[in-house]
Design a protein around this motif. Structure first.
Motif, short mmCIF file in Angstrom:
data_model
loop_
_atom_site.label_atom_id
_atom_site.label_comp_id
_atom_site.label_asym_id
_atom_site.label_seq_id
_atom_site.Cartn_x
_atom_site.Cartn_y
_atom_site.Cartn_z
N LEU A 6 0.84 -1.19 0.00
CA LEU A 6 0.00 0.00 0.00
C LEU A 6 0.88 1.25 0.00
O LEU A 6 1.60 1.51 0.97
N VAL A 7 0.81 2.01 -1.08
CA VAL A 7 1.55 3.26 -1.17
C VAL A 7 0.60 4.39 -0.77
O VAL A 7 -0.39 4.65 -1.46
N GLY A 8 0.91 5.04 0.34
CA GLY A 8 0.04 6.06 0.88
C GLY A 8 -0.75 5.54 2.06
O GLY A 8 -1.95 5.77 2.19
N ALA A 9 -0.08 4.81 2.94
CA ALA A 9 -0.75 4.19 4.09
C ALA A 9 -1.25 5.26 5.05
O ALA A 9 -0.52 6.18 5.41
N GLY A 10 -2.50 5.12 5.47
CA GLY A 10 -3.09 6.06 6.41
C GLY A 10 -4.09 5.36 7.30
O GLY A 10 -4.43 4.18 7.09
N ASN A 34 6.32 8.78 7.04
CA ASN A 34 6.51 8.90 8.48
C ASN A 34 6.68 7.52 9.14
O ASN A 34 5.73 6.74 9.20
N ALA A 35 7.87 7.22 9.62
CA ALA A 35 8.15 5.91 10.20
C ALA A 35 7.31 5.65 11.45
O ALA A 35 6.80 4.54 11.64
N HIS A 37 4.40 6.87 12.22
CA HIS A 37 3.04 6.68 11.73
C HIS A 37 2.87 5.24 11.23
O HIS A 37 1.87 4.59 11.51
N LEU A 38 3.86 4.74 10.52
CA LEU A 38 3.80 3.38 9.98
C LEU A 38 3.79 2.34 11.09
O LEU A 38 3.05 1.35 11.02
N ASP A 39 4.60 2.54 12.10
CA ASP A 39 4.64 1.59 13.22
C ASP A 39 3.28 1.51 13.90
O ASP A 39 2.81 0.42 14.27
N ALA A 40 2.63 2.66 14.07
CA ALA A 40 1.31 2.67 14.71
C ALA A 40 0.28 1.94 13.86
O ALA A 40 -0.54 1.18 14.38
N LEU A 41 0.32 2.15 12.55
CA LEU A 41 -0.62 1.47 11.67
C LEU A 41 -0.40 -0.04 11.67
O LEU A 41 -1.35 -0.82 11.75
N ALA A 42 0.85 -0.45 11.57
CA ALA A 42 1.15 -1.89 11.58
C ALA A 42 0.67 -2.53 12.87
O ALA A 42 0.19 -3.67 12.87
N ALA A 55 8.99 5.74 2.69
CA ALA A 55 9.21 6.15 1.30
C ALA A 55 8.43 7.43 1.04
O ALA A 55 7.37 7.65 1.62
N ASP A 56 8.96 8.24 0.16
CA ASP A 56 8.32 9.49 -0.24
C ASP A 56 7.95 9.36 -1.71
O ASP A 56 8.81 9.06 -2.55
N VAL A 57 6.68 9.57 -2.03
CA VAL A 57 6.22 9.43 -3.41
C VAL A 57 6.99 10.35 -4.35
O VAL A 57 7.16 10.04 -5.54
#
Length: 219
Positions: A6-10, A34-35, A37-42, A55-57
């Protein structure tokens, strides 16, 4: 085991779609700038093997590196969803939009997808199957002079995705676009994150037409 990337995880649509594909047995790769942010989503994806990759688009090298690492760590990417949220400064009125104002929107919505496709396509070809999902707002099909940058860039992204659909169908790689005309909201009948997640999973499994609408375009 294959991977849904997923590119653009939110926390809204992205999390709902990641949960749906994870429930179907895919590992999940979450890409965002945002690393933390990603950890919280995972951490929200209980019972699903999910990892975040920074990654930055607007940085093609970071996109390629993140997708390559995701495939190495989680397994080959079978499904890629490209749905990052455009920046607010992409949405100037048409008469206030200069040529320079289009640089980042086009890099975001055209060069970004092209970079992602080239990163995942070899793995999909090796698998013998794959799905590329593009999620866009209504300005992708009906230009809106109030948001000129995204209207121009989404139209270009749509053209690229439509060409991919025709070029890859013979290789069992399905390319589809979901247009979400209105706001994504938890209480929306047709455009809540959970409803859209089910729709995207159905598009992946049913492999029908190129373009789909979450709901009819407003008149």
């Amino acid at each position: 085991m294959t991977t849904f990337a997923l590119v653009g995880a939110g926390p809204g649509l992205g999390l709902a779609v990641a949960r749906r594909f994870g429930a179907a047995g895919h590992h999940v790769a979450l890409l965002s700038r945002n690393a933390d942010h990603l950890d919280a989503l995972a951490g929200e994806l209980h019972g699903i093997r999910a990892c975040g990759f920074t990654a930055d688009v607007l940085d093609p090298a970071s996109l390629t590196a993140a997708l390559d690492t995701a495939a190495e760590e989680l397994g080959p990417i079978e499904v890629l969803q490209f749905s990052p949220v455009p920046r607010g400064d992409f949405m100037k009125p048409v008469l206030e939009t200069t040529a320079a104002d289009l640089d980042d929107p086009l890099a975001f919505s055209v060069k970004g997808p092209v970079t992602c496709v080239h990163a995942v396509l070899p793995g999909m070809r090796e698998l013998g199957r794959g799905t590329l999902l593009f999620v866009n707002g209504g300005s992708a099909v009906r230009p809106n002079p109030k948001v000129a940058g995204t209207s121009v860039a989404f139209a270009a992204e749509s053209a690229y995705a439509a060409m991919l659909h025709d070029a890859l169908t013979s290789e069992n790689i399905h390319v589809a676009q979901l247009i979400v005309p209105g706001a994504i909201h938890p209480d929306a009948e047709h455009s809540s994150p959970d409803v859209l997640a089910e729709r995207l999973y159905a598009i992946h499994t049913e492999r029908g037409a190129f373009r789909h609408y979450a709901e009819p375009m407003p008149t």
